[in-house]
Design an enzyme around this catalytic site. Sequence first.
Site, PDB file in Angstrom:
ATOM      1  N   HIS A 190       0.931  -1.162   0.046  1.00  0.00           N
ATOM      2  CA  HIS A 190       0.009  -0.125  -0.002  1.00  0.00           C
ATOM      3  C   HIS A 190       0.921   1.372  -0.150  1.00  0.00           C
ATOM      4  CE1 HIS A 190      -3.018   2.903   1.354  1.00  0.00           C
ATOM      5  NE2 HIS A 190      -3.918   2.191   1.130  1.00  0.00           N
ATOM      6  N   CYS A 250      -3.505   2.679  -4.610  1.00  0.00           N
ATOM      7  CA  CYS A 250      -4.502   3.488  -3.961  1.00  0.00           C
ATOM      8  C   CYS A 250      -4.589   4.940  -4.338  1.00  0.00           C
ATOM      9  CB  CYS A 250      -4.171   3.210  -2.411  1.00  0.00           C
ATOM     10  SG  CYS A 250      -5.406   4.579  -1.414  1.00  0.00           S
ATOM     11  N   HIS A 257      -7.315   0.254  -4.738  1.00  0.00           N
ATOM     12  CA  HIS A 257      -8.302   1.018  -3.718  1.00  0.00           C
ATOM     13  C   HIS A 257      -8.830   2.380  -4.626  1.00  0.00           C
ATOM     14  CE1 HIS A 257      -6.316  -0.534   0.221  1.00  0.00           C
ATOM     15  NE2 HIS A 257      -7.100  -1.377  -0.544  1.00  0.00           N
ATOM     16  N   ASP A 294     -12.835   2.685  -1.753  1.00  0.00           N
ATOM     17  CA  ASP A 294     -12.188   2.965  -0.548  1.00  0.00           C
ATOM     18  C   ASP A 294     -13.130   4.162   0.010  1.00  0.00           C
ATOM     19  OD1 ASP A 294     -10.399   2.827   1.135  1.00  0.00           O
ATOM     20  OD2 ASP A 294      -8.506   3.579  -0.325  1.00  0.00           O
ATOM     21  N   HIS A 295     -12.274   4.758   1.029  1.00  0.00           N
ATOM     22  CA  HIS A 295     -13.011   5.687   1.835  1.00  0.00           C
ATOM     23  C   HIS A 295     -14.173   6.427   1.174  1.00  0.00           C
ATOM     24  CE1 HIS A 295      -9.154   6.135   4.050  1.00  0.00           C
ATOM     25  NE2 HIS A 295      -9.370   5.197   4.110  1.00  0.00           N
ATOM     26  N   TYR A 349     -15.561   4.195   6.236  1.00  0.00           N
ATOM     27  CA  TYR A 349     -15.983   2.874   6.032  1.00  0.00           C
ATOM     28  C   TYR A 349     -17.159   2.530   6.334  1.00  0.00           C
ATOM     29  CZ  TYR A 349     -11.000   1.473   4.997  1.00  0.00           C
ATOM     30  OH  TYR A 349      -9.788   1.773   4.276  1.00  0.00           O
TER      31      TYR A 349
HETATM   32  C1  DNO Z   1      -6.874   3.016   4.908  1.00  0.00           C
HETATM   33  C2  DNO Z   1      -6.281   1.767   4.450  1.00  0.00           C
HETATM   34  C3  DNO Z   1      -4.959   1.718   5.067  1.00  0.00           C
HETATM   35  C4  DNO Z   1      -4.530   0.269   4.598  1.00  0.00           C
HETATM   36  C5  DNO Z   1      -2.933  -0.087   5.074  1.00  0.00           C
HETATM   37  C6  DNO Z   1      -2.370  -1.179   4.406  1.00  0.00           C
HETATM   38  O1  DNO Z   1      -7.936   3.168   4.779  1.00  0.00           O
HETATM   39  O2  DNO Z   1      -6.215   2.014   2.982  1.00  0.00           O
HETATM   40  O3  DNO Z   1      -4.906   1.603   6.472  1.00  0.00           O
HETATM   41  O4  DNO Z   1      -5.343  -0.847   4.853  1.00  0.00           O
HETATM   42  O5  DNO Z   1      -2.106   0.909   4.821  1.00  0.00           O
HETATM   43  O6  DNO Z   1      -1.451  -1.887   5.183  1.00  0.00           O
END
Ligand code: DNO
Length: 347
Positions: free
Chosen positions: A196, A234, A261, A306-307, A320
Amino acid sequence: MKLTFRWYGEKDCIPLNYIKQIQGMSGVVTAVYDVPVGEVWSVSALEKLKSLANGAGLDMEVIESIPVHEDIKLGKPTRDRLIANYAENIRNCGKVGVKCVCYNFMPVFDWFRTNLYFKHADGSTSLSYSEEDFKKLDKHNLRLPGWDESYTSEQLNGLLKEYEGMTHEKLFDNLVYFLNGIMPACEEAGINMAIHPDDPPWDIFGLPRIVGREEDYDRLFKAVPNKHNGITFCTGSLGAGRFNDLPKMAAKYADRIYFAHLRQLKFTSDTDFYENGHQTSEGNVDIYSIVKALVENDFDGYLRPDHGRNIWGEDAKPGYGLYDRALGAAYLQGVFEAVEKDLKEKK
Ligand code: DNO
């Protein structure tokens, strides 16, 4: 592309059958949360999670995350034992059908925002980052929610002390050492590692960060060419760095992107931004062009919205909630469908 959804295990306020009701959803992305970092997850704990997911009609092929112990990042003598444990975790994940493991190599802190409840004009909330608020923080006395693991001030200060003198080069060498140590287990288990990016992709609190720009990936793949060494792409993390050209990076590394992501953020100044709904129209991340770059370059990995924001009165873990991520999932499938059909017609 396989669409997935992050699920924080049995403690998650979102039931698995709700996740299943998002059409097109193939599985959950989850982890064993009650084992201290550095110890081995039992096959039975993994089997339990898998059977819960499967019971709701969902796969469990992605783990996010197996956290990397700080001693490994620090390159301490204890790292060999911890890397052996990590390799054991990978083999155990392989036994229950996991195909991809997401992790990060950020010293001390994981993703970082200054506000978890930034209020939008329409009443929704999301995460945001302000440079001015960041400057006001005292790194020795931090209590910010949102990290996957948090520390007591004593632990935090101890750790920060250990990192004194840590350089980008040393941290990078420690990452390479770690990856070389676990690649045999990945080969054996058929698991792809997906690092990530640093979020935000620059040094914070004087701690080096090494995975946030195009040249970082070039260096990483040069040092560890093994195909099991891959990326979590991401867009929220990489997109926070205005220096990153995301469609270009998506195209360039598509065959190393095992997990994507996709999320949105909108800049309010050179440095400040807030997160937003997934659509390209809602921010600075060009989701359409990124998806196009992925599809045109045969991306064949897992994907998750994602978020999202907290909307419709939902009071979920910041980023989330169910609703906005479900909207994101629907939107992302629409973009993929359009881009894929377009490409087929052109061929
Ligand atoms: C945040 C996530 C991160 C991710 C970590 C992977 O929302 O995308 O916390 O899970 O960095 O290790």
